[in-house]
Design an enzyme around this catalytic site. Structure first.
Site, PDB file in Angstrom:
ATOM      1  N   LYS A 174      -0.687   9.280  14.557  1.00  0.00           N
ATOM      2  CA  LYS A 174       0.593   9.226  13.856  1.00  0.00           C
ATOM      3  C   LYS A 174       0.349   9.570  12.390  1.00  0.00           C
ATOM      4  O   LYS A 174      -0.182   8.775  11.625  1.00  0.00           O
ATOM      5  CB  LYS A 174       1.242   7.844  13.929  1.00  0.00           C
ATOM      6  CG  LYS A 174       2.703   7.912  13.472  1.00  0.00           C
ATOM      7  CD  LYS A 174       3.225   6.666  12.790  1.00  0.00           C
ATOM      8  CE  LYS A 174       2.796   6.510  11.374  1.00  0.00           C
ATOM      9  NZ  LYS A 174       3.363   7.491  10.427  1.00  0.00           N
ATOM     10  N   GLU A 250      -9.479   1.698   6.532  1.00  0.00           N
ATOM     11  CA  GLU A 250      -9.834   2.228   5.201  1.00  0.00           C
ATOM     12  C   GLU A 250      -8.647   1.918   4.309  1.00  0.00           C
ATOM     13  O   GLU A 250      -7.621   2.597   4.380  1.00  0.00           O
ATOM     14  CB  GLU A 250     -10.061   3.742   5.264  1.00  0.00           C
ATOM     15  CG  GLU A 250     -11.170   4.181   6.200  1.00  0.00           C
ATOM     16  CD  GLU A 250     -12.554   3.806   5.704  1.00  0.00           C
ATOM     17  OE1 GLU A 250     -12.688   3.369   4.543  1.00  0.00           O
ATOM     18  OE2 GLU A 250     -13.499   3.933   6.489  1.00  0.00           O
ATOM     19  N   CYS A 284      -7.648   6.591  -2.959  1.00  0.00           N
ATOM     20  CA  CYS A 284      -8.086   5.197  -2.860  1.00  0.00           C
ATOM     21  C   CYS A 284      -9.409   4.953  -3.581  1.00  0.00           C
ATOM     22  O   CYS A 284      -9.696   3.826  -3.981  1.00  0.00           O
ATOM     23  CB  CYS A 284      -8.173   4.757  -1.411  1.00  0.00           C
ATOM     24  SG  CYS A 284      -9.161   5.853  -0.403  1.00  0.00           S
ATOM     25  N   GLU A 381      -3.886  -1.691  -7.577  1.00  0.00           N
ATOM     26  CA  GLU A 381      -4.264  -0.285  -7.440  1.00  0.00           C
ATOM     27  C   GLU A 381      -3.139   0.546  -8.082  1.00  0.00           C
ATOM     28  O   GLU A 381      -1.999   0.504  -7.618  1.00  0.00           O
ATOM     29  CB  GLU A 381      -4.400   0.038  -5.944  1.00  0.00           C
ATOM     30  CG  GLU A 381      -4.965   1.398  -5.680  1.00  0.00           C
ATOM     31  CD  GLU A 381      -5.241   1.632  -4.192  1.00  0.00           C
ATOM     32  OE1 GLU A 381      -4.545   1.053  -3.342  1.00  0.00           O
ATOM     33  OE2 GLU A 381      -6.161   2.409  -3.890  1.00  0.00           O
TER      34      GLU A 381
HETATM   35  P1  ADP Z   1       0.399   4.507   1.350  1.00  0.00           P
HETATM   36  O1  ADP Z   1       0.466   3.531   0.248  1.00  0.00           O
HETATM   37  O2  ADP Z   1      -0.776   5.404   1.361  1.00  0.00           O
HETATM   38  O3  ADP Z   1       1.703   5.191   1.650  1.00  0.00           O
HETATM   39  P2  ADP Z   1       0.854   3.071   3.763  1.00  0.00           P
HETATM   40  O4  ADP Z   1      -0.033   2.007   4.248  1.00  0.00           O
HETATM   41  O5  ADP Z   1       2.266   2.732   3.433  1.00  0.00           O
HETATM   42  O6  ADP Z   1       0.057   3.634   2.559  1.00  0.00           O
HETATM   43  O7  ADP Z   1       0.912   4.304   4.758  1.00  0.00           O
HETATM   44  C1  ADP Z   1      -0.199   4.795   5.449  1.00  0.00           C
HETATM   45  C2  ADP Z   1       0.187   5.114   6.861  1.00  0.00           C
HETATM   46  O8  ADP Z   1       0.632   3.906   7.476  1.00  0.00           O
HETATM   47  C3  ADP Z   1       1.351   6.096   7.019  1.00  0.00           C
HETATM   48  O9  ADP Z   1       1.118   6.894   8.159  1.00  0.00           O
HETATM   49  C4  ADP Z   1       2.532   5.190   7.249  1.00  0.00           C
HETATM   50  O10 ADP Z   1       3.561   5.806   7.981  1.00  0.00           O
HETATM   51  C5  ADP Z   1       1.890   4.099   8.069  1.00  0.00           C
HETATM   52  N1  ADP Z   1       2.613   2.807   8.078  1.00  0.00           N
HETATM   53  C6  ADP Z   1       3.358   2.252   7.101  1.00  0.00           C
HETATM   54  N2  ADP Z   1       3.852   1.067   7.494  1.00  0.00           N
HETATM   55  C7  ADP Z   1       3.412   0.860   8.762  1.00  0.00           C
HETATM   56  C8  ADP Z   1       3.557  -0.183   9.742  1.00  0.00           C
HETATM   57  N3  ADP Z   1       4.269  -1.281   9.489  1.00  0.00           N
HETATM   58  N4  ADP Z   1       2.945  -0.033  10.939  1.00  0.00           N
HETATM   59  C9  ADP Z   1       2.216   1.067  11.200  1.00  0.00           C
HETATM   60  N5  ADP Z   1       2.033   2.065  10.347  1.00  0.00           N
HETATM   61  C10 ADP Z   1       2.605   1.978   9.130  1.00  0.00           C
END
Ligand code: ADP
Length: 479
Positions: A174, A250, A284, A381
């Site tokens: 995903k 990560e 990161c 961060e």
């Molecule tokens: P960033 O700060 O890099 O946007 P996120 O953790 O929000 O970090 O996003 C990283 C990935 O995690 C993306 O693919 C996002 O769609 C996914 N993501 C965000 N929220 C959720 C969740 N509750 N469950 C699963 N995947 C998620």
């Protein structure tokens, strides 16, 4: 805009178009560049089943057969490097030169893991009982899931998919909702490289929480590899507890960059400018805090202010631009809030410290001095183009400040004293430490964090093990 692939999901080797779509927007211009299929829980289940169906044949191939396909995938990424780079810049915003670098970085994982897959050795272990013989073998863990972020829309895909596929796992990926196009292009090239249907499935969705929950709670999925925020990583780890899934996480970082009084300040300043402002600070492992010895403080501050104020801000698609947009308008507001709060608490702006007039989603490259370790900007961060200077007086104080965070991903320091280099490297609670250099990630070494920066390692020999189970086999009745 037309693309050399459909803007729909990729399941079981076929393009899957859903009735619902979500928009993908160029962060530099705000222009809509695609409508992409928006999948939900049921379609995620279908992707998991496709991966399950493909697993027996894929894992049954010889490692060298899988390796040849993964290697060919990397070669195709290089062949289409310019188109991929343009796409990465269009949907993610990073300058083209960096996007080109990302394609090479992404392809390097295909090359490396295609080689490593042939070396997934087990062991023979000297027996403890005369009539027994002990061996271990390594086997692919099964169906794996990967959730990837937008800041390296290709690099994070291959850093997970290449070891997973080379090891013999099948995968449901995903990609981030901001950058699904690069992942779809990569999937198309994987199929072109000869990857059988169902081995790599891409679930595009604007509802990450729904897709994530299905992946985490599935009894078929045996492994989750995630790159993203610590906040989401904790949600996923909790959701994976019910099926005791293997996890690679990560997560976020709060990288210190320590400049000792004996350091080469020109080189240190150059390393901070190139490492910190890469992808507008949305990395990161980007420096979050520059810890500088009081004796070197003023000279380094001056060099940084000069270097940072000279950075060219603009649309990453324009040649020569060094700092592109932030991924969302909300990110600009967040960075500005952190900067304003630091200024209100006594920090001083040496350059920048405001949104950039270049466009809605741009922030001016910023250097702040007089930052203290307690300020939010030093604790959180930043994920934006802001360097903060924190003075220190002794090695112990520098290490103490550096380690005083729940994060433990990357740390950097500059010194010309070899004894100090070893001492400090050993004392830093970080998964990756770079001495006298501001960028260190590559395909042959383990990337990953300690503490709340995550679990597991990607790249290196370790990266393959993340997708392998160790099985102990006892042969009895011998003799
Ligand atoms: P960033 O700060 O890099 O946007 P996120 O953790 O929000 O970090 O996003 C990283 C990935 O995690 C993306 O693919 C996002 O769609 C996914 N993501 C965000 N929220 C959720 C969740 N509750 N469950 C699963 N995947 C998620």
């Amino acid at each position: 805009m037309t693309y050399p692939f459909p803007t729909s999901a990729f399941i079981g080797g076929a393009w899957f178009e859903s009735a619902r779509t979500f928009p993908v927007v160029n962060p530099a211009s705000g222009v809509l560049i695609a409508e992409v299929s928006d999948l939900g829980g049921d379609e995620t289940e279908a992707a998991i089943r496709a991966a399950e169906a493909a697993f027996p044949a894929w894992s049954g191939h010889l490692a060298k057969e899988r390796a040849a396909i993964v290697r060919r995938w990397g070669d195709l990424l290089i062949k289409h490097a310019e188109d991929l780079a343009q796409l990465i810049t269009a949907e993610g915003g990073k300058p083209l030169a960096e996007a080109r670098g990302e394609v090479a970085y992404a392809a390097s994982f295909c090359e490396w893991f295609s080689e490593e897959a042939k070396r997934a050795y087990g062991r023979t272990i000297p027996t403890t009982v005369a009539h027994r013989r002990y061996v271990t073998i390594k086997q692919p863990i099964g169906v794996a899931a990967a959730i990837t972020p937008w800041n390296f829309p290709l690099g994070m895909v291959t850093r997970k998919a290449a070891p997973a596929l080379a090891a013999g796992c099948t995968l449901v990926l995903k990609p981030a909702e901001a950058t699904p196009l690069t992942a779809l292009f990569a999937a198309k090239l994987a199929a072109e490289a000869g990857l059988p249907p169902g081995v790599l499935n891409v679930v595009t969705s604007n509802n990450a929480a729904v897709v994530g929950k299905v992946l985490c709670e599935s009894t078929i999925v045996r492994k989750l590899s995630f790159t993203g925020s610590t906040r989401v990583g904790k949600i996923l780890a909790a959701q994976c507890a019910g099926t005791v899934k293997r996890l690679s996480l990560e997560l976020g970082g709060n990288a210190p960059f320590i400049v000792f009084e004996d350091a080469d300040l020109d080189k240190a300043a150059a390393a901070i400018v190139s490492g910190k402002f890469r992808n507008a600070g949305q990395v990161c492992v980007a420096t979050n805090r520059v810890l500088v010895h009081a004796k070197a403080h003023d000279a380094l501050a001056q060099k940084l202010a000069i270097g940072v104020s000279a950075l060219k801000v603009g649309d990453g698609a324009e040649e020569g631009v060094q700092v592109g947009p932030l991924i969302q308008k909300a990110a600009v507001e967040r960075v500005d809030r952190l900067v304003k709060a630091a200024l209100a608490s006594g920090a001083k702006a040496l350059t920048g410290a405001a949104p950039s007039p270049v466009g809605e989603q741009f922030y001016a490259p910023t250097v702040l001095s007089g930052v203290t370790p307690e300020m939010d900007i030093a604790q959180q961060e930043i994920f934006g183009p802001v360097a903060t200077l924190i003075p220190f007086g002794s090695d112990d104080e520098a290490v103490r400040i550096a380690n005083a965070t729940p994060y433990g991903l990357a740390a950097y320091f500059f010194t010309n004293d070899i004894s100090r280099a070893w001492r400090v490297a050993e004392k830093l609670d970080y998964g990756m430490v770079s001495v006298n250099e501001g960028v260190m990630s590559n395909e042959v070494t383990p990337f990953g964090g300690m503490k709340e920066s995550g679990v597991g390692r990607e790249g290196g020999a370790e990266g393959l093990d993340e997708f392998l189970e160790v099985k102990f086999i006892n042969f009895g009745g011998i003799g």
